[in-house]
Scaffold this motif. Sequence first.
Motif, PDB file in Angstrom:
ATOM      1  N   GLU A 185      28.565  35.659  34.489  1.00 62.54           N
ATOM      2  CA  GLU A 185      29.841  36.171  34.399  1.00 62.54           C
ATOM      3  C   GLU A 185      30.805  35.386  33.216  1.00 62.54           C
ATOM      4  O   GLU A 185      31.461  35.931  32.444  1.00 62.54           O
ATOM      5  CB  GLU A 185      30.551  36.031  35.710  1.00 62.54           C
ATOM      6  CG  GLU A 185      31.685  36.930  35.765  1.00 62.54           C
ATOM      7  CD  GLU A 185      32.558  36.716  36.714  1.00 62.54           C
ATOM      8  OE1 GLU A 185      33.722  36.816  37.083  1.00 62.54           O
ATOM      9  OE2 GLU A 185      31.912  36.061  38.105  1.00 62.54           O
ATOM     10  N   THR A 237      26.454  45.828  34.303  1.00 57.95           N
ATOM     11  CA  THR A 237      27.613  45.339  34.094  1.00 57.95           C
ATOM     12  C   THR A 237      28.800  45.767  33.047  1.00 57.95           C
ATOM     13  O   THR A 237      29.898  45.334  33.699  1.00 57.95           O
ATOM     14  CB  THR A 237      27.587  44.127  33.412  1.00 57.95           C
ATOM     15  OG1 THR A 237      26.860  43.793  32.441  1.00 57.95           O
ATOM     16  CG2 THR A 237      26.433  43.241  34.646  1.00 57.95           C
ATOM     17  N   LEU A 275      39.200  49.218  37.998  1.00 56.72           N
ATOM     18  CA  LEU A 275      40.135  48.027  38.285  1.00 56.72           C
ATOM     19  C   LEU A 275      40.593  47.540  38.787  1.00 56.72           C
ATOM     20  O   LEU A 275      40.954  46.280  39.515  1.00 56.72           O
ATOM     21  CB  LEU A 275      39.590  47.140  36.708  1.00 56.72           C
ATOM     22  CG  LEU A 275      38.143  47.257  36.156  1.00 56.72           C
ATOM     23  CD1 LEU A 275      38.434  46.956  34.562  1.00 56.72           C
ATOM     24  CD2 LEU A 275      37.445  46.142  36.981  1.00 56.72           C
ATOM     25  N   LEU A 320      40.449  46.816  43.211  1.00 53.36           N
ATOM     26  CA  LEU A 320      39.663  46.291  43.138  1.00 53.36           C
ATOM     27  C   LEU A 320      40.364  44.836  42.704  1.00 53.36           C
ATOM     28  O   LEU A 320      40.770  43.527  43.736  1.00 53.36           O
ATOM     29  CB  LEU A 320      38.234  45.814  42.657  1.00 53.36           C
ATOM     30  CG  LEU A 320      37.691  47.139  42.580  1.00 53.36           C
ATOM     31  CD1 LEU A 320      36.314  46.727  42.176  1.00 53.36           C
ATOM     32  CD2 LEU A 320      37.666  46.894  43.914  1.00 53.36           C
ATOM     33  N   CYS A 361      36.297  40.333  39.287  1.00 49.39           N
ATOM     34  CA  CYS A 361      35.568  41.967  38.407  1.00 49.39           C
ATOM     35  C   CYS A 361      35.950  41.916  37.251  1.00 49.39           C
ATOM     36  O   CYS A 361      36.779  41.916  36.972  1.00 49.39           O
ATOM     37  CB  CYS A 361      36.200  43.257  39.125  1.00 49.39           C
ATOM     38  SG  CYS A 361      35.617  44.349  38.828  1.00 49.39           S
ATOM     39  N   VAL A 419      30.992  49.308  37.628  1.00 46.34           N
ATOM     40  CA  VAL A 419      31.835  48.101  37.198  1.00 46.34           C
ATOM     41  C   VAL A 419      30.996  46.991  38.468  1.00 46.34           C
ATOM     42  O   VAL A 419      30.337  47.563  39.321  1.00 46.34           O
ATOM     43  CB  VAL A 419      33.380  47.263  38.031  1.00 46.34           C
ATOM     44  CG1 VAL A 419      34.147  48.737  36.650  1.00 46.34           C
ATOM     45  CG2 VAL A 419      33.528  48.076  39.016  1.00 46.34           C
ATOM     46  N   PRO A 454      31.068  43.736  40.468  1.00 46.35           N
ATOM     47  CA  PRO A 454      32.197  42.719  41.240  1.00 46.35           C
ATOM     48  C   PRO A 454      31.656  41.706  41.786  1.00 46.35           C
ATOM     49  O   PRO A 454      30.565  42.198  42.535  1.00 46.35           O
ATOM     50  CB  PRO A 454      33.188  43.370  42.619  1.00 46.35           C
ATOM     51  CG  PRO A 454      33.056  45.093  41.991  1.00 46.35           C
ATOM     52  CD  PRO A 454      31.655  45.052  41.265  1.00 46.35           C
ATOM     53  N   TYR A 477      26.761  39.404  43.719  1.00 45.20           N
ATOM     54  CA  TYR A 477      27.798  40.595  43.548  1.00 45.20           C
ATOM     55  C   TYR A 477      27.211  41.693  44.336  1.00 45.20           C
ATOM     56  O   TYR A 477      26.562  42.431  44.477  1.00 45.20           O
ATOM     57  CB  TYR A 477      27.591  40.931  41.766  1.00 45.20           C
ATOM     58  CG  TYR A 477      28.110  39.781  41.007  1.00 45.20           C
ATOM     59  CD1 TYR A 477      28.963  39.762  40.531  1.00 45.20           C
ATOM     60  CD2 TYR A 477      27.495  38.339  40.716  1.00 45.20           C
ATOM     61  CE1 TYR A 477      29.422  38.771  39.929  1.00 45.20           C
ATOM     62  CE2 TYR A 477      27.410  37.329  40.500  1.00 45.20           C
ATOM     63  CZ  TYR A 477      28.572  37.378  39.530  1.00 45.20           C
ATOM     64  OH  TYR A 477      29.100  36.005  39.061  1.00 45.20           O
ATOM     65  N   ARG A 537      26.703  46.679  42.616  1.00 47.09           N
ATOM     66  CA  ARG A 537      27.199  47.766  41.516  1.00 47.09           C
ATOM     67  C   ARG A 537      28.193  49.090  41.886  1.00 47.09           C
ATOM     68  O   ARG A 537      28.372  49.022  43.276  1.00 47.09           O
ATOM     69  CB  ARG A 537      26.254  48.161  40.325  1.00 47.09           C
ATOM     70  CG  ARG A 537      26.540  48.934  39.572  1.00 47.09           C
ATOM     71  CD  ARG A 537      25.292  49.331  38.726  1.00 47.09           C
ATOM     72  NE  ARG A 537      25.057  50.441  39.567  1.00 47.09           N
ATOM     73  CZ  ARG A 537      24.198  51.780  39.275  1.00 47.09           C
ATOM     74  NH1 ARG A 537      23.590  50.878  38.389  1.00 47.09           N
ATOM     75  NH2 ARG A 537      23.181  52.894  39.846  1.00 47.09           N
TER      76      ARG A 537
END
Length: 400
Positions: free
Chosen positions: A146, A177, A306, A309, A317, A326, A328, A373, A375
């Motif tokens: 990340e 991603t 975004l 979250l 994220c 996204v 996260p 993670y 999606r």
Amino acid sequence: MSVISARLDRISPSQTIAMTQKARELRLAGRDILSLSAGEPDFATPAHICEAAVKAIRDGDTHYTDVAGTKQLREAAAARLNADYGLDYTPDEIIISTGGKQVIYNVFVATLNAGDEVIIPSPAWVSYPDIVALADGTPVIIPTSEHEGFKLTPHALRAALTPRTKWLVLNSPCNPTGAAYTGAELRALAEVLADFPHVWVLTDDIYAKLVYDDFEACTIVQVAPELRSRTVTMNGLSKAYAMTGWRIGYAAAPTGLIKALTKLQGQSTSNACSIAQAAGVAALTGSHDFLPPMLAEYKARRDLVLAELAKIPDMRCATPQGAFYVFPAIENFLGKKTPQGRVLSSDADFVAGLLEEKGVAAVQGRAFLHPGYFRISYAADRAVLQQACARIIAFCAELG
């Protein structure tokens, strides 16, 4: 003795399709389900593309075409690659297939022998390793991090290359991603590949038109033309043109490989649908005025998700450069319990709990070869996204 081939034991059903199907079944059973699992635009196919299909039907363009696609569509694909990237391909260096997935399948079946390795940076689209395995190849999964933007580094690439490596898969922007490589980053990877002339590149550019914040999408042959003789540049109409059901993908590659792909396709599906091909010509050569408002809406959705979250403590994220996902991080929630007593031992438990207890369908990170993670697709109406995010916030807040 089972009638099923042993080779099918090498692969698993698509977990993204499975989650979408489960959400659909729960909805049909009367559950209030918000599905953020499908990688499918919710926009209608632009009208001029649909009209081209209708015209093809009325004109009687309803018969077999050349296996590799009509000359008109192969010319249109070559022209689009030139307009977008300055690449100069002839129609003989283009193949049209029944979706981008068939291009990828054909490439690996046509080129891999037992023991050949295919480098796949993760997170990665769920189908890459299974297609490689089905074609007798060996998927070599290289996790990205990340903090490095979920992108393969030159150092990691060099460390993974062996005499058995046959392919490197690049997907930019990436599913799941949304990470996208800059021209400089692709050039740095190409410099590593210069020392390994036996390695080919498959670049999956299916999301290349869906980029945000002035990011400029590029493809590896554009910045490293010396790789042209060992690169397959794949694209298609499903994402940017909202044509998932039309099933049109295309690839540019050296003529020798195109001939091999055509030979294989001639003994499987043969040509893609003639009517969809006519629509494809209109898509690639016609007006692209529909794209700016589509991109503006996707960006607004991305920013909404975004922002929502970000309200969840302990959830990270990254901001995607493209696509409509996204990804996260949820490591901080593993080991906790839901109000119904479900222990979240994995990302699969997290998405199962989210679906069963809050009615939100997403996909676990391990489906994309990257546990810890999950999606979310933001190819959904903003009101749906707002409601789904509220449920995700509530789910995380209730964990104990």
